[in-house]
Design an enzyme around this catalytic site. Structure first.
Site, PDB file in Angstrom:
ATOM      1  CG  ASP A 477      -2.233   0.655   1.040  1.00  0.00           C
ATOM      2  OD1 ASP A 477      -2.361   1.414   0.071  1.00  0.00           O
ATOM      3  OD2 ASP A 477      -3.147   0.444   1.863  1.00  0.00           O
ATOM      4  CG  ASP A 547      -9.421   1.992  -0.859  1.00  0.00           C
ATOM      5  OD1 ASP A 547      -8.885   0.904  -1.142  1.00  0.00           O
ATOM      6  OD2 ASP A 547      -8.994   2.741   0.031  1.00  0.00           O
TER       7      ASP A 547
HETATM    8  C1  DGJ Z   1      -5.917   1.653   1.537  1.00  0.00           C
HETATM    9  C2  DGJ Z   1      -6.185   0.426   0.717  1.00  0.00           C
HETATM   10  O1  DGJ Z   1      -6.568   0.767  -0.566  1.00  0.00           O
HETATM   11  C3  DGJ Z   1      -7.236  -0.418   1.411  1.00  0.00           C
HETATM   12  O2  DGJ Z   1      -7.577  -1.524   0.620  1.00  0.00           O
HETATM   13  C4  DGJ Z   1      -6.712  -0.854   2.740  1.00  0.00           C
HETATM   14  O3  DGJ Z   1      -5.621  -1.708   2.543  1.00  0.00           O
HETATM   15  C5  DGJ Z   1      -6.317   0.361   3.572  1.00  0.00           C
HETATM   16  N1  DGJ Z   1      -5.456   1.253   2.852  1.00  0.00           N
HETATM   17  C6  DGJ Z   1      -5.640  -0.078   4.841  1.00  0.00           C
HETATM   18  O4  DGJ Z   1      -5.170   0.958   5.560  1.00  0.00           O
END
Ligand code: DGJ
Length: 742
Positions: A477, A547
C-alpha cells in the site's frame, strides 16, 4: 545473449559530425523502418542530417518510397522544418523539445545529428537503436525502439550520455516524441480521485496543448493515468477506425502533452514530468528514460486493448500467464478491529466458500504504538502481541490447515509520526528544512533516495518472508503523495533529483524482491488506483483498482481500466451491501457478476452473509474457477456495450479464448429503463462459422435472461443478429457461457 545471426548493422557512421552538415547529405534519403507484424514506424535522415519521424501506421509494402519524401520548408528561412524523431531545443524550433539542457559551458543549445542505426531481433522483439550526437557538445543520445512483433506494440525510450568532462543539467528529458497527421484528433483519457479512479472521457483536441500529468511523486495514477487512446479523424469505435494507444511505464511524475500545431499536426511528448526535476550528469554519466509503450490499430480501440493485454501478459506483468487465486481480504470485513479468533473464523468461512487465499490487511503490527487505527504504528513492523499473541505463524498455519494460502498487507514507504520508527529516524522522512511536515492520512513519507531507507524497506519484506516462507502474497500500500519535498540525504545541489531517484529507488527494491522471491504474488495497492502503470506492473501480479468496491461504480472503472490494462490484473472484490463507499444497495448476484469479469475476490465479513447468500457465493466461485478464470487470464476482451455511451443504461463485455472455442458474456443493467427497453448485444470476437451453445450461469431464479438459453447458434448469428437479454431493471445482470459445439 543475442544471436549474432540476427544482428544486422543497418548503417553506421552515416554522417560526419561537429559542424560538417555537408557531409550528411544523403540522396536518396536513408529510410529506417521499425516493423511489427501489422504496423510500422518509419524514420528517415533529412537533408540536414537529422533523424526525422515520418510515419506510424499499418505496415507498408514499400517503405523505400519515403526516400523521395520532401521535407517541410520553413517559410522564414531556407531550412527544412521536419518533425525530428527526438527533437532537442535550439536549432530549428518546430515542436516542443523532448530534450533541453544546460551544457557544461553554460550554453543552452542541443543539436542532434544522426550517427548510425543498429537493429537486432531476438525472440519476437526487434530492437532498433538510433545513435545521435550533438554537433558541438560532447553529448550522445540513443533513441531505442523495441518492436514486439506478434503483439503489434512498440516501446520507445532515450539514453542521454555526457561524454564531456564537465557537468550538464537536463531540464527535460522525455521518453518519446510522435507526430500524427489527421483531419481531427479524439483523445480518450482517464481521470478521477480516491474511490473514483479511472473514469474515462473522450474529447476532441483543438489547436493548442492538452496535458495529462502528475506532480504527486508517488501514487501518481490516482487522479489521471499516464495512458490514453487517440483516435484519428473520428471518435473511437470498438471495431473500426485508426486508434493509437499509449502508456508510460513509470510510477513517478509524468507528463503527456498533445499539441495540435499550426499545421494541424498532432505532436505528442511523453515521459518524466520536467517539473522541478532538473537532473545533473557528471562526466561519463548517462540518463535512461522510462519506456513509452504504444500500439496502433486500424480496427478500433478494441484491438488496441487486446494488443496491450497480450503484450503485458508476455512482457510487462509479473507471472502474466498464471491464474490468480480467488481471495478474501480482511479490510472491509474487520478494518482494524480483529483478534486471532476473528481472523481464524474468517478463514474457516472463506475456505467453506471455496476461497483460495486469505489476505490479512492493515492493523496487525505495532506494540508501543498499536496500529488500531490509521493514527499510529505505521513503520513498526512487529506483530501486535495483544491482537495476535501467537504471532503470524499461527495464522499462517491455520490458513494452511484449511487449504488456504496466506497473504499480508504492508505499507513500507510510510511512517506515522507516532511510531518508534519516526522516533528513531526522523531524518529518514521526506522534509524541507524549516517547513512544517504536513501529514496525509496521519502519515509521512520515507525518503527512498537514501540507501539506508531502501535497505530498511527491503528488510521489511525480506524479514517477513524469511521468517514466514509460506507467505504467498503481499499487498503493498501507499496512502499519500509527496508534499514538502526534500531529502536530508541528497546534496543541496541535487534536491531536484528527488522525484526520479525516489522512483528508481522503489524499483530497485521491487527488483530485489523479484530476484529473491519470484513466486510471491505482489499487489500494487497505493490507496487503490494509485500505481496502475506498466512501470510498476512488471514487478506486480495485479493492482488494487480502487477502494470503491461498489459494483455499479466498478462497471465504469473496470471498463476504463481494461482499455489499457488486463482484466487478470484488475483486482475486483465482492463487498457488502449497502456498499461502504457509496451506501448503494445491490444484489449479491450483481456484485459477483461484476467482480467475476476481473480477478475475483471477496472483501466482507462472511459471518454477515445469510445461508442463501453463501450458497450463491459458493456456486459463483465454482463457476469462476471452472469456466471463467482461464478466460480472464488468457482470453481476449471484447467490449460490447459501453456503460459510458449506452443510451439505455446497459453495459456488456465478453472474454473469448484464443482459439475461439469458449467465451463468457457479462451483461449489466446500470439504471432505470422505460418499459420494453431491452439491450441487443452483438457478440463480437467469436468465429462466424463455429456453432456455440449459450448457457446462463450464476442464476438466482429459473427465469431465463435470454430465450435461447441452452440453444445453439452460429458465430455469425450471434454477431449480426445478437442476443436480446431480459435484464431491464437496475442491478439486474446476466452471465452466459458460450461453448463451441462440434
Ligand atoms: C488503503 C487500501 O486501498 C485499502 O484496501 C486498505 O488496505 C487500507 N489502505 C488499509 O489501511
Amino acid at each position: 545473449m543475442m544471436n549474432p545471426l540476427f544482428k544486422t548493422l543497418f548503417a553506421a557512421l552515416a554522417c560526419g559530425l561537429a559542424g560538417s552538415p555537408a557531409a550528411v547529405l544523403a540522396t536518396p534519403r536513408q529510410v529506417y523502418p521499425v516493423t511489427t507484424e501489422k504496423t510500422q514506424l518509419v524514420y528517415t535522415v533529412g537533408e540536414d542530417g537529422k533523424l526525422i519521424f515520418r510515419y506510424y501506421g499499418p505496415r507498408l509494402h514499400d517503405v523505400d518510397q519515403f526516400s523521395r519524401t520532401k521535407g517541410y520548408n520553413r517559410p522564414d528561412c531556407r531550412r527544412e522544418a521536419n518533425y525530428e524523431a527526438y527533437p532537442a531545443f535550439g536549432m530549428g524550433y518546430v515542436t516542443e523539445p523532448a530534450l533541453s539542457m544546460v551544457n557544461a559551458d553554460g550554453s543552452l543549445i542541443t543539436e542532434l545529428a544522426f550517427e548510425g542505426c543498429e537493429q537486432t531481433t531476438e525472440a519476437g522483439v526487434e530492437h532498433t537503436v538510433f545513435t545521435l550526437r550533438d554537433r558541438v557538445q560532447p553529448l550522445r543520445v540513443q533513441l531505442h525502439v523495441e518492436a514486439y512483433q506478434a503483439e503489434d506494440v512498440v516501446a520507445q525510450w532515450a539514453v542521454i550520455e555526457n561524454l564531456g568532462r564537465g557537468e550538464v543539467t537536463l531540464q527535460r528529458v522525455y521518453s518519446s516524441f510522435m507526430n500524427f497527421r489527421a483531419n481531427a484528433y479524439y483523445l480518450t483519457h482517464f481521470y478521477g480521485t480516491w474511490a473514483s479512479e479511472m473514469k474515462c472521457i473522450e474529447e476532441r483536441l483543438e489547436p493548442g496543448f492538452k496535458v495529462i500529468e502528475s506532480k504527486k511523486g508517488i501514487r501518481t495514477t490516482q487522479s489521471e493515468n499516464a495512458s490514453f487512446i487517440l483516435s484519428l479523424d473520428a471518435p473511437a469505435q470498438e471495431n473500426s477506425g485508426r486508434c493509437i494507444g499509449g502508456a508510460l511505464a513509470w510510477s513517478g511524475n509524468y507528463k503527456l502533452s498533445f499539441e495540435v500545431d499550426e499545421r494541424d499536426h498532432l505532436s505528442l511528448l511523453a515521459g518524466i514530468n520536467p517539473f522541478l526535476s532538473a537532473y545533473t550528469l557528471g562526466r561519463g554519466e548517462r540518463f535512461e528514460t522510462p519506456k513509452m509503450i504504444y500500439t496502433y490499430s486500424a480496427e478500433g480501440q478494441g484491438e488496441v486493448s487486446r494488443n496491450f493485454h497480450d503484450w503485458a501478459r508476455k512482457y510487462s506483468l509479473h507471472a502474466g500467464m498464471s491464474e490468480r487465486p480467488v481471495l478474501l481480504n480482511s479490510w472491509e470485513g474487520t478494518y482494524f478491529d480483529f483478534d486471532e479468533k476473528v481472523l481464524t473464523d474468517m478463514m474457516d468461512d472463506a475456505a467453506a466458500l471455496g476461497i483460495e487465499l486469505f489476505v490479512l490487511d492493515d492493523g496487525w503490527f505495532g506494540n508501543k504504538y498499536p496500529r488500531n487505527s490509521d493514527k499510529m504504528g505505521l513503520g513498526d513492523w512487529q506483530v501486535n502481541s495483544r491482537k495476535l499473541p501467537r504471532g503470524l505463524q499461527y495464522l499462517i498455519d491455520h490458513a494452511k490447515s484449511k487449504g488456504l494460502k496466506f497473504g499480508i498487507w504492508i505499507e513500507p514507504e510510510m511512517v506515522n509520526p507516532k511510531s518508534e520508527l519516526a522516533e528513531r529516524h526522523p531524518d529518514w522522512i521526506v522534509q524541507s528544512p524549516g517547513r512544517e511536515q504536513i501529514t496525509m492520512r496521519n502519515q509521512l513519507l520515507l525518503d527512498l533516495t537514501n540507501p539506508a531507507v531502501r535497505e530498511f524497506v527491503w528488510k521489511v519484506v525480506d524479514d517477513l518472508l524469511t521468517a514466514h516462507p509460506d507467505i504467498a502474497y503481499i499487498k503493498w500500500d501507499a496512502n499519500r503523495h509527496v508534499e514538502q519535498v526534500g531529502s536530508t540525504y541528497l546534496p543541496d545541489d541535487r534536491q531536484t533529483h528527488f522525484w526520479v531517484d525516489y522512483t528508481r529507488g522503489l524499483y530497485s527494491i521491487y527488483q530485489r524482491i523479484r530476484e529473491k522471491y519470484p513466486d510471491v504474488m505482489l499487489q500494487a495497492c497505493a490507496s487503490g488506483g494509485g500505481r496502475v502503470d506498466y512501470g510498476s506492473l512488471q514487478y506486480h501480479d495485479e493492482f488494487w483498482t480502487s477502494d470503491n468496491t461498489d459494483a455499479l461504480q466498478r462497471i465504469y472503472m473496470q471498463y476504463a481500466t481494461n482499455l489499457i490494462y488486463p482484466p487478470m490484473a484488475t483486482a475486483s472484490h465482492v463487498s457488502a451491501s449497502p456498499g461502504h463507499q457509496t451506501g448503494i444497495i445491490t444484489p449479491l448476484k450483481f456484485r459477483f457478476d461484476v467482480a467475476m469479469s476481473g480477478r475475483l475476490g471477496m472483501e466482507l465479513q462472511p459471518k454477515n452473509m445469510s445461508e442463501t447468500e453463501k450458497a450463491f457465493a459458493r456456486e459463483a466461485i465454482v463457476n469462476y474457477k471452472t469456466h471463467i478464470r482461464e478466460l480472464v487470464t488468457r482470453g481476449d476482451l471484447y467490449r460490447l456495450i459501453s456503460p459510458y455511451a449506452c443510451t439505455n443504461n446497459h453495459a456488456a463485455n465478453m472474454l473469448v479464448s484464443k482459439d475461439k472455442s469458449k467465451a463468457v458474456l457479462f451483461a449489466y443493467c446500470t439504471g432505470f429503463n422505460r418499459r420494453g427497453v431491452r439491450p441487443t448485444i452483438h457478440l463480437h470476437g467469436l468465429d462466424a462459422a463455429k456453432r456455440y451453445r449459450l448457457t446462463e450461469i450464476n442464476k438466482i431464479s429459473p427465469r431465463k435472461s435470454f430465450w435461447g438459453d441452452g440453444e445453439v447458434f452460429d458465430g455469425e448469428y450471434l454477431k449480426e443478429v445478437g442476443v436480446e437479454l431480459q435484464i431491464a431493471r437496475q442491478y439486474e445482470s446476466a452471465v452466459f457461457l458460450i461453448e463451441e459445439v462440434k
